[in-house]
Design a protein around this motif. Structure first.
Motif, PDB file in Angstrom:
ATOM      1  N   GLY A 357       0.766  -1.228   0.000  1.00 25.43           N
ATOM      2  CA  GLY A 357       0.000   0.000   0.000  1.00 25.43           C
ATOM      3  C   GLY A 357       0.801   1.284   0.000  1.00 25.43           C
ATOM      4  O   GLY A 357       0.255   2.349   0.314  1.00 25.43           O
ATOM      5  N   LYS A 358       2.058   1.210  -0.384  1.00 25.10           N
ATOM      6  CA  LYS A 358       2.894   2.407  -0.366  1.00 25.10           C
ATOM      7  C   LYS A 358       3.336   2.806  -1.768  1.00 25.10           C
ATOM      8  O   LYS A 358       3.411   1.988  -2.680  1.00 25.10           O
ATOM      9  CB  LYS A 358       4.133   2.191   0.515  1.00 25.10           C
ATOM     10  N   THR A 359       3.662   4.102  -1.895  1.00 20.70           N
ATOM     11  CA  THR A 359       4.191   4.656  -3.140  1.00 20.70           C
ATOM     12  C   THR A 359       5.710   4.681  -3.064  1.00 20.70           C
ATOM     13  O   THR A 359       6.285   5.113  -2.057  1.00 20.70           O
ATOM     14  CB  THR A 359       3.661   6.079  -3.359  1.00 20.70           C
ATOM     15  N   VAL A 360       6.358   4.212  -4.129  1.00 20.81           N
ATOM     16  CA  VAL A 360       7.819   4.144  -4.169  1.00 20.81           C
ATOM     17  C   VAL A 360       8.427   5.545  -4.284  1.00 20.81           C
ATOM     18  O   VAL A 360       7.993   6.358  -5.097  1.00 20.81           O
ATOM     19  CB  VAL A 360       8.286   3.293  -5.368  1.00 20.81           C
ATOM     20  N   VAL A 361       9.446   5.790  -3.442  1.00 19.20           N
ATOM     21  CA  VAL A 361      10.362   6.912  -3.634  1.00 19.20           C
ATOM     22  C   VAL A 361      11.757   6.303  -3.732  1.00 19.20           C
ATOM     23  O   VAL A 361      12.095   5.369  -2.992  1.00 19.20           O
ATOM     24  CB  VAL A 361      10.307   7.921  -2.472  1.00 19.20           C
ATOM     25  N   GLY A 362      12.565   6.803  -4.641  1.00 23.76           N
ATOM     26  CA  GLY A 362      13.937   6.327  -4.768  1.00 23.76           C
ATOM     27  C   GLY A 362      14.848   7.465  -5.172  1.00 23.76           C
ATOM     28  O   GLY A 362      14.383   8.483  -5.700  1.00 23.76           O
ATOM     29  N   TRP A 363      16.125   7.329  -4.902  1.00 27.97           N
ATOM     30  CA  TRP A 363      17.086   8.301  -5.417  1.00 27.97           C
ATOM     31  C   TRP A 363      17.063   8.274  -6.941  1.00 27.97           C
ATOM     32  O   TRP A 363      16.585   7.292  -7.541  1.00 27.97           O
ATOM     33  CB  TRP A 363      18.487   8.001  -4.868  1.00 27.97           C
TER      34      TRP A 363
END
Length: 527
Positions: A357-363
């Motif tokens: 249920g989460k949205t991906v954040v990445g460098w």
């Protein structure tokens, strides 16, 4: 807009002169003049000065509507004001006059607010509790710096007459705190949260794992915290958060309207995990713990299925502890992972984040793979980053990937101010206050549509940072400038105006016990 702000400053100066005219003891009269409405940080979207100031007195009440959310903000405001004023400031849903906090429709955006100040009352109106809270931070800065002290001060407590209408430019106004290189306690993190709240930040990105330490309990892999968290840069004792402690950080941040964004960096920056569990290594051998500061040498084993069991367990447990929408999976400096393996790894891991249920954040290196739909890429490159790498980020942005801007040679708060700065690093250059402030996120990266920029975030890495005093020194005075880049309209951006408003924050930081770098670029008041 810039001319408008300069005119307001001139009017404020004339008011100060007029207040002192014909008075034998001029200093007290000048001290009583309220702070002009446009003197706050971040700069408000619109300011309309006029009318008599509002005065907080012994009889002032804080009046809220019937909602629980407005009452919470009212109690927060009362807790801020009571120690320095010595007033009772009861929070009530009845009566008229006083300081009024109103949740109402028609105020701009989910975090916008309106502040109206007059002789009879001071009203903050907002469409959401977050907007009310941000309005309270503006009110706080309009009061004398002594309001921040924890003992009774003489006052008077005046707020200039007029109206502020305000809303943020960007929805992502973040600060990253690295608790992996050097561990910071729950109380130290909460202290930073309070610093962020004053300047209307709304994201606290916690870098919870790295080569030097793993800082969050994971029940299904207990050695991550117990062993992987047992040291830090330089060989100190390290530490980790229990799940209850992490929940307390999340709760406290939420009470200041900040979303916690947890980061588990992978597939690189994973030495603490590899040292904790031999099976995560391709050769099945756990290396010793690491306390240095090199980067790029570690990698999870992309070919092993246990790697994805590990990621699934960690993401599942951290997602369950985190009510916010986002989960950061790192992805930078994976130099020990081939490009093909990196792409395969991200193709496997991003759906796991979505599953919980989460949205991906990445460098921003994530854009070298295939960012998931809705993913955010955090750009940390330099002015000198290769055109090819910038083009890769731009292609992803044009394809729908949102960008968070954290250019290292602008807003990495761990960079030294000058070569003489006793803390920090300099691999991205020296970053004085003007350099950290004087750029436009909406036009920073070539070929990136302005609509792709979701906001800004100021990382503070802790290779040289061991405690809150170190955090304060590197964050201040640069942190408020990042807040202004994220909040204020581009038309208000003016270094000469900003440096004057920033200088006026110095006495407030003194009152709060913030030890800051007194940059020669800023006209600080005489001590």
């Amino acid at each position: 807009m810039r001319q408008h702000h300069r005119t307001l400053r001139l009017l404020g100066s004339l008011l100060l002169v007029a207040a002192g005219a014909g008075v034998t003891a001029a200093a007290p009269a000048r001290a009583a003049a309220p702070t002009p409405l446009d003197r706050v940080v971040p700069a408000p979207a619109a300011v309309h000065p006029g009318g008599s100031p509002y005065r907080i007195t012994r009889g002032t009440h804080i009046r809220v509507d019937g909602s629980r959310e407005a009452r919470r903000v009212g109690e927060y405001l009362a807790d801020l004001l009571r120690p320095s004023t010595g007033y009772r400031l009861p929070v009530t849903a009845h009566g008229d006059g006083g300081i009024r906090l109103r949740l109402t429709k028609g105020v701009s955006g989910p975090e916008g607010y309106r502040l109206d100040s007059s002789h009879r009352h001071l009203t903050i109106s907002a469409g959401s509790p977050a907007g009310l809270f941000h309005g309270v931070q503006t009110l706080r800065q309009l009061l004398p710096p002594a309001v921040e002290k924890d003992s009774v001060q003489p006052g008077p407590w005046l707020v200039a007459g007029g109206t502020i209408e305000d809303a943020p430019r960007y929805g992502w106004r973040g600060a990253m705190l690295d608790v992996a290189r050097h561990f910071l306690t729950v109380e130290e993190v909460k202290r930073y949260v309070d610093r962020l709240a004053l300047y209307k930040f709304n994201k606290l990105h916690l870098h919870l794992s790295d080569d030097q330490g793993w800082r969050i309990a994971v029940d299904s892999w207990p050695r991550l915290a117990a062993y992987g968290g047992s040291t830090e840069v330089g060989g100190g004792p390290g530490g980790s958060y229990t799940k209850a402690q992490y929940r307390e950080i999340v709760r406290y941040a939420a009470s200041r309207h900040l979303e916690v964004v947890p980061e588990i960096d992978m597939p690189g920056h994973t030495h603490a995990a590899l040292a904790s569990y031999a099976e995560l290594n391709c050769d099945g051998v756990a290396p010793p713990l690491y306390t240095g500061t090199e980067v790029g040498f570690s990698s999870l084993c992309v070919d092993k299925e246990v790697t994805y069991d590990f990621v699934d367990d960690v993401v599942r447990e951290i997602a369950a502890l985190t009510p916010g929408r986002h989960l950061h999976i790192g992805g930078d400096e994976a130099h020990s992972t081939s490009h093909a393996d990196y792409v395969r790894f991200m193709d496997r891991v991003q759906p796991i984040v979505a599953k919980y249920g989460k949205t991906v954040v990445g460098w921003h290196q994530l854009t070298g793979a295939a960012p998931a739909e809705g993913a955010l890429a955090q750009y940390w490159g330099l002015d000198g980053t290769s055109a090819e790498e910038k083009a890769q980020v731009a292609r992803a942005a044009r394809g729908g990937t949102g960008l968070i801007l954290s250019p290292a040679d602008r807003i990495y708060l761990d960079m030294k101010y000058t070569e003489d700065t006793p803390l920090g690093l300099s691999w991205a250059g020296y970053v004085e206050v003007r350099r950290s402030y004087d750029w436009d996120p909406g036009a920073y990266l070539p070929d990136v549509p302005a609509s792709a920029v979701r906001g800004v975030e100021a990382p503070l890495w802790t290779e040289t940072v061991e405690n809150s005093a170190h955090v304060d020194y590197l964050a201040f005075p640069r942190l408020p400038g990042v807040a202004e880049l994220g909040w204020s309209p581009a038309a208000t951006h003016d270094w000469e105006d900003y440096r004057v408003r920033l200088a006026a924050q110095g006495p407030r930081w003194d009152a709060l016990g913030i030890g800051y770098y007194r940059s020669p670029q800023v006209p600080w008041p005489a001590a």
